[in-house]
Structures are given as C-alpha cells and as structure tokens.
Design a protein around this motif. Structure first.
Motif, PDB file in Angstrom:
ATOM      1  N   LEU A   7       0.717  -1.208  -0.092  1.00  0.00           N
ATOM      2  CA  LEU A   7      -0.058   0.021  -0.016  1.00  0.00           C
ATOM      3  C   LEU A   7       0.918   1.137  -0.005  1.00  0.00           C
ATOM      4  CD1 LEU A   7      -2.668  -1.290   2.657  1.00  0.00           C
ATOM      5  CD2 LEU A   7      -2.656  -1.158   0.078  1.00  0.00           C
ATOM      6  N   ALA A   8       2.105   1.274   0.257  1.00  0.00           N
ATOM      7  CA  ALA A   8       3.143   2.087   0.200  1.00  0.00           C
ATOM      8  C   ALA A   8       3.282   2.820  -1.272  1.00  0.00           C
ATOM      9  CB  ALA A   8       4.338   1.885   0.507  1.00  0.00           C
ATOM     10  N   ASP A   9       3.816   4.031  -1.433  1.00  0.00           N
ATOM     11  CA  ASP A   9       4.255   4.530  -2.509  1.00  0.00           C
ATOM     12  C   ASP A   9       5.621   4.113  -2.915  1.00  0.00           C
ATOM     13  OD1 ASP A   9       2.002   5.947  -2.666  1.00  0.00           O
ATOM     14  OD2 ASP A   9       2.708   7.629  -1.421  1.00  0.00           O
ATOM     15  N   PRO A  11       8.844   0.650  -3.097  1.00  0.00           N
ATOM     16  CA  PRO A  11       8.778  -0.778  -3.057  1.00  0.00           C
ATOM     17  C   PRO A  11       9.071  -1.247  -1.555  1.00  0.00           C
ATOM     18  CG  PRO A  11      10.102  -0.040  -4.785  1.00  0.00           C
ATOM     19  CD  PRO A  11       9.642   1.049  -4.255  1.00  0.00           C
ATOM     20  N   VAL A  12       8.463  -2.255  -1.336  1.00  0.00           N
ATOM     21  CA  VAL A  12       8.731  -2.957   0.122  1.00  0.00           C
ATOM     22  C   VAL A  12       9.699  -4.262   0.006  1.00  0.00           C
ATOM     23  CG1 VAL A  12       7.151  -1.259   1.428  1.00  0.00           C
ATOM     24  CG2 VAL A  12       6.591  -3.690   0.604  1.00  0.00           C
ATOM     25  N   THR A  13      10.231  -4.651   1.016  1.00  0.00           N
ATOM     26  CA  THR A  13      10.940  -6.041   0.992  1.00  0.00           C
ATOM     27  C   THR A  13      10.763  -6.624   2.163  1.00  0.00           C
ATOM     28  OG1 THR A  13      12.651  -5.009  -0.460  1.00  0.00           O
ATOM     29  CG2 THR A  13      13.081  -7.258   0.703  1.00  0.00           C
ATOM     30  N   ILE A  14      10.389  -7.930   2.075  1.00  0.00           N
ATOM     31  CA  ILE A  14      10.032  -8.782   3.237  1.00  0.00           C
ATOM     32  C   ILE A  14      10.690 -10.239   2.837  1.00  0.00           C
ATOM     33  CG2 ILE A  14       8.184  -9.962   4.678  1.00  0.00           C
ATOM     34  CD1 ILE A  14       6.273  -7.533   3.916  1.00  0.00           C
ATOM     35  N   ILE A  27       3.009 -14.795  -0.858  1.00  0.00           N
ATOM     36  CA  ILE A  27       4.051 -15.269  -0.222  1.00  0.00           C
ATOM     37  C   ILE A  27       3.952 -16.471   0.588  1.00  0.00           C
ATOM     38  CG2 ILE A  27       5.624 -14.493   1.806  1.00  0.00           C
ATOM     39  CD1 ILE A  27       5.366 -11.714   1.058  1.00  0.00           C
ATOM     40  N   PRO A  28       4.370 -17.669   0.217  1.00  0.00           N
ATOM     41  CA  PRO A  28       4.136 -18.983   0.686  1.00  0.00           C
ATOM     42  C   PRO A  28       4.572 -18.959   2.126  1.00  0.00           C
ATOM     43  CG  PRO A  28       5.560 -19.242  -1.374  1.00  0.00           C
ATOM     44  CD  PRO A  28       5.324 -17.738  -0.981  1.00  0.00           C
ATOM     45  N   ARG A  29       5.893 -18.406   2.630  1.00  0.00           N
ATOM     46  CA  ARG A  29       6.224 -18.684   3.892  1.00  0.00           C
ATOM     47  C   ARG A  29       5.793 -17.390   4.666  1.00  0.00           C
ATOM     48  NH1 ARG A  29      12.449 -18.730   3.353  1.00  0.00           N
ATOM     49  NH2 ARG A  29      11.770 -16.554   3.794  1.00  0.00           N
ATOM     50  N   TRP A  30       4.501 -17.023   4.608  1.00  0.00           N
ATOM     51  CA  TRP A  30       4.102 -15.666   5.321  1.00  0.00           C
ATOM     52  C   TRP A  30       4.067 -16.048   6.835  1.00  0.00           C
ATOM     53  CZ3 TRP A  30       4.310 -11.034   5.636  1.00  0.00           C
ATOM     54  CH2 TRP A  30       3.413 -10.220   6.424  1.00  0.00           C
ATOM     55  N   GLY A  31       3.565 -17.458   6.979  1.00  0.00           N
ATOM     56  CA  GLY A  31       3.516 -18.023   8.560  1.00  0.00           C
ATOM     57  C   GLY A  31       4.730 -17.704   9.318  1.00  0.00           C
ATOM     58  N   VAL A  32       5.733 -17.660   8.646  1.00  0.00           N
ATOM     59  CA  VAL A  32       7.302 -17.574   9.229  1.00  0.00           C
ATOM     60  C   VAL A  32       7.685 -16.025   9.238  1.00  0.00           C
ATOM     61  CG1 VAL A  32       9.697 -18.083   9.128  1.00  0.00           C
ATOM     62  CG2 VAL A  32       8.099 -19.832   8.761  1.00  0.00           C
ATOM     63  N   LEU A  33       7.379 -15.544   7.918  1.00  0.00           N
ATOM     64  CA  LEU A  33       7.897 -14.264   7.782  1.00  0.00           C
ATOM     65  C   LEU A  33       7.167 -12.900   8.405  1.00  0.00           C
ATOM     66  CD1 LEU A  33       8.698 -14.350   3.994  1.00  0.00           C
ATOM     67  CD2 LEU A  33      10.224 -14.103   5.725  1.00  0.00           C
ATOM     68  N   ARG A  34       5.961 -13.397   8.853  1.00  0.00           N
ATOM     69  CA  ARG A  34       5.178 -12.296   9.574  1.00  0.00           C
ATOM     70  C   ARG A  34       5.621 -11.885  10.988  1.00  0.00           C
ATOM     71  NH1 ARG A  34      -0.220 -15.768  10.998  1.00  0.00           N
ATOM     72  NH2 ARG A  34       0.724 -17.248  12.291  1.00  0.00           N
ATOM     73  N   THR A  41       6.611  -4.109  11.257  1.00  0.00           N
ATOM     74  CA  THR A  41       6.877  -2.716  11.289  1.00  0.00           C
ATOM     75  C   THR A  41       5.565  -2.190  10.140  1.00  0.00           C
ATOM     76  OG1 THR A  41       8.946  -2.654  11.938  1.00  0.00           O
ATOM     77  CG2 THR A  41       8.273  -0.720  10.635  1.00  0.00           C
ATOM     78  N   LEU A  42       5.821  -2.926   8.906  1.00  0.00           N
ATOM     79  CA  LEU A  42       5.068  -2.434   7.889  1.00  0.00           C
ATOM     80  C   LEU A  42       3.636  -2.543   7.911  1.00  0.00           C
ATOM     81  CD1 LEU A  42       7.347  -4.012   4.903  1.00  0.00           C
ATOM     82  CD2 LEU A  42       6.705  -1.621   5.240  1.00  0.00           C
ATOM     83  N   LEU A  43       3.237  -3.686   8.516  1.00  0.00           N
ATOM     84  CA  LEU A  43       1.880  -4.223   9.066  1.00  0.00           C
ATOM     85  C   LEU A  43       1.330  -3.014  10.136  1.00  0.00           C
ATOM     86  CD1 LEU A  43       1.718  -7.697   9.524  1.00  0.00           C
ATOM     87  CD2 LEU A  43       0.342  -6.731   8.071  1.00  0.00           C
ATOM     88  N   ALA A  44       2.167  -2.602  11.099  1.00  0.00           N
ATOM     89  CA  ALA A  44       1.839  -1.529  12.286  1.00  0.00           C
ATOM     90  C   ALA A  44       1.448  -0.167  11.262  1.00  0.00           C
ATOM     91  CB  ALA A  44       2.733  -1.519  13.315  1.00  0.00           C
ATOM     92  N   ALA A  45       2.580   0.212  10.438  1.00  0.00           N
ATOM     93  CA  ALA A  45       2.438   1.105   9.519  1.00  0.00           C
ATOM     94  C   ALA A  45       1.380   1.261   8.426  1.00  0.00           C
ATOM     95  CB  ALA A  45       3.518   1.730   9.150  1.00  0.00           C
ATOM     96  N   LYS A  46       0.614   0.092   8.526  1.00  0.00           N
ATOM     97  CA  LYS A  46      -0.455   0.126   7.420  1.00  0.00           C
ATOM     98  C   LYS A  46       0.244   0.037   6.086  1.00  0.00           C
ATOM     99  CE  LYS A  46      -4.043   0.511  10.693  1.00  0.00           C
ATOM    100  NZ  LYS A  46      -5.421   0.650  10.840  1.00  0.00           N
ATOM    101  N   LEU A  47       1.344  -0.241   5.932  1.00  0.00           N
ATOM    102  CA  LEU A  47       2.098  -0.131   4.506  1.00  0.00           C
ATOM    103  C   LEU A  47       1.659  -1.514   3.744  1.00  0.00           C
ATOM    104  CD1 LEU A  47       5.147   1.788   5.429  1.00  0.00           C
ATOM    105  CD2 LEU A  47       3.134   2.818   4.471  1.00  0.00           C
ATOM    106  N   ILE A  48       1.337  -2.451   4.187  1.00  0.00           N
ATOM    107  CA  ILE A  48       0.997  -3.563   3.567  1.00  0.00           C
ATOM    108  C   ILE A  48      -0.390  -4.046   4.019  1.00  0.00           C
ATOM    109  CG2 ILE A  48       3.338  -4.377   3.026  1.00  0.00           C
ATOM    110  CD1 ILE A  48       3.221  -6.195   5.311  1.00  0.00           C
ATOM    111  N   GLU A  49      -0.898  -4.992   3.195  1.00  0.00           N
ATOM    112  CA  GLU A  49      -2.269  -5.688   3.631  1.00  0.00           C
ATOM    113  C   GLU A  49      -2.229  -6.977   3.260  1.00  0.00           C
ATOM    114  OE1 GLU A  49      -6.265  -3.843   2.445  1.00  0.00           O
ATOM    115  OE2 GLU A  49      -5.765  -5.326   0.880  1.00  0.00           O
TER     116      GLU A  49
END
Length: 71
Positions: A7-9, A11-14, A27-34, A41-49
């Motif tokens: 949702l950011a202006d 690119p973001v990297t996770i 992202i298949p490994r989201w369970g680990v990467l979250r 940080t990106l979730l808290a800032a609402k930059l990703i959904e």
C-alpha cells in the motif's frame, strides 16, 4: 500461503521478496515471515495488507467416453 499487497508509494521488501507499489504478491512462507521485524513494522504502519490465498482448484479428472456404438 498469503497474498501481501504493498500500500506504500515505494517498493517494500519482506524476507528477500520485493513488492512494487500497488502490487500483490503471494508469499508461501508468510507464516514464518510475519514475525520478522520488517513485516511487523510494515503491518503496524499499514503499509502492507495481508489476505489468505485461496488454494488452487484441483482439476476434475477427464474421462473419455466411447461413442454410442461402443467404438
């Protein structure tokens, strides 16, 4: 598996995966990467959904049927 939308202006990297602005990436490994600092940080800032990815539908098995006369 989860879909992550940027949702950011910028690119973001996770976890080594770069998501361009406005794009959604599976992202298949989201369970680990979250649990990573960058994801939290990106979730808290609402930059990703994040949304759960639907499992791909399995293809129905194709069966050939003979003609009416059995040939």
């Amino acid at each position: 598996m989860s879909n992550v939308k940027n949702l950011a202006d910028v690119p973001v990297t996770i976890g080594g995966i770069t998501i361009q602005p406005g794009r959604t990436v599976n992202i298949p490994r989201w369970g680990v990467l979250r649990h990573s600092d960058s994801a939290r940080t990106l979730l808290a800032a609402k930059l990703i959904e994040v949304s759960e990815a639907k499992e791909p539908a399995t293809k129905a098995k194709s069966t050939k049927k003979g003609s009416a006369d059995g040939v």
